[in-house]
Design a protein around this motif. Structure first.
Motif, PDB file in Angstrom:
ATOM      1  N   GLU A  54      39.878  38.558  44.431  1.00 36.97           N
ATOM      2  CA  GLU A  54      39.860  39.334  45.645  1.00 36.97           C
ATOM      3  C   GLU A  54      38.458  40.507  45.619  1.00 36.97           C
ATOM      4  OE1 GLU A  54      43.532  41.068  46.624  1.00 36.97           O
ATOM      5  OE2 GLU A  54      44.570  38.921  46.503  1.00 36.97           O
ATOM      6  N   GLU A  91      43.404  39.446  41.199  1.00 39.67           N
ATOM      7  CA  GLU A  91      42.763  40.815  41.534  1.00 39.67           C
ATOM      8  C   GLU A  91      41.241  40.686  41.306  1.00 39.67           C
ATOM      9  OE1 GLU A  91      47.094  41.379  40.593  1.00 39.67           O
ATOM     10  OE2 GLU A  91      45.485  40.286  39.378  1.00 39.67           O
ATOM     11  N   GLN A  92      40.850  39.814  40.292  1.00 38.52           N
ATOM     12  CA  GLN A  92      39.390  39.647  40.015  1.00 38.52           C
ATOM     13  C   GLN A  92      38.868  38.838  41.058  1.00 38.52           C
ATOM     14  OE1 GLN A  92      40.135  38.231  36.287  1.00 38.52           O
ATOM     15  NE2 GLN A  92      38.931  39.999  35.240  1.00 38.52           N
TER      16      GLN A  92
END
Length: 215
Positions: free
Chosen positions: A188, A185-186
């Motif tokens: 992206e 997530e980070q």
């Protein structure tokens, strides 16, 4: 270490050669036959060779801070070397482009979040509108509690690939302490903040992940 580098990634990164093949396919979806491709972290020349073999009319600008690794890239390319311009340095030393595509494989986990965002932004600035960018590196799901488990799995994979058990454990320790490993997530978020769109995960290999995004 430089002399033996080309033996490493195919053994130590799950599905490495298939990941390179997929990266070439993703680049070719939008890059024309005589495309110019930026390869950041090109030392060793493995991805340069894979892309050059996949697309016989492409040319490349490869960037790496290590002169010995760039020398090795030239050796790895062999007769394909005439299609690659090799530059010693970092992203700021890369040509301005504009490029038809770019890759940064097994490199961004060596820098912190702030520098990673800056590098991604500089790559984005050098790409033509809509050009693909392929990135792959260490990226581990879950929180801090899950990371030791995934790193132990990585160590087990190294041992299964023929690495001596004590060296596999040492590699696990070094990765955990020295690399800047984010969650998917980070990763992206960084691509979005750098100006890329339509980010898609295309590769997962235990502790490694790869994305394609577009300028």
């Amino acid at each position: 270490m430089v002399a033996k580098y080309t033996e490493g990634p195919p053994r130590f990164v799950p599905g490495y050669n298939s990941m390179l093949s997929m990266a070439a396919i993703l680049l070719a979806e939008r890059a024309h036959e005589d495309a110019r491709i930026l390869v950041l972290g090109a030392g060793g020349g493995l991805e340069l060779k894979a892309f050059a073999q996949a697309q016989p009319s492409w040319t490349f600008d490869g960037v790496d801070p290590s002169a010995p690794m760039l020398d090795l890239a030239g050796q790895t390319l062999g007769p394909l070397a005439s299609r690659a311009h090799l530059h010693r340095g970092y992203i700021d030393d890369a040509p301005e482009g504009p490029f038809d595509g770019a890759t940064c494989l097994l490199t961004l986990h060596f820098v912190d979040v702030e520098e990673r965002l800056r590098i991604a932004s500089e790559i984005r600035r050098r790409l033509k509108p809509g050009a693909p960018f392929v990135a792959a590196h260490f990226s581990i799901v879950g929180g801090a509690d899950e990371r030791p488990l995934w790193l132990s799995r990585y160590s087990a994979f190294l041992a299964a690939s023929g690495v001596e058990p004590d060296k596999a454990v040492a590699a696990q320790d070094a990765v955990g302490k020295r690399l800047s490993i984010l969650t998917p997530e980070q990763d992206e978020v960084i691509l979005r903040e750098a100006g890329f769109s339509d980010t898609t995960l295309f590769y997962t290999g235990f502790t490694f992940r790869g994305w394609v995004a577009y300028a």
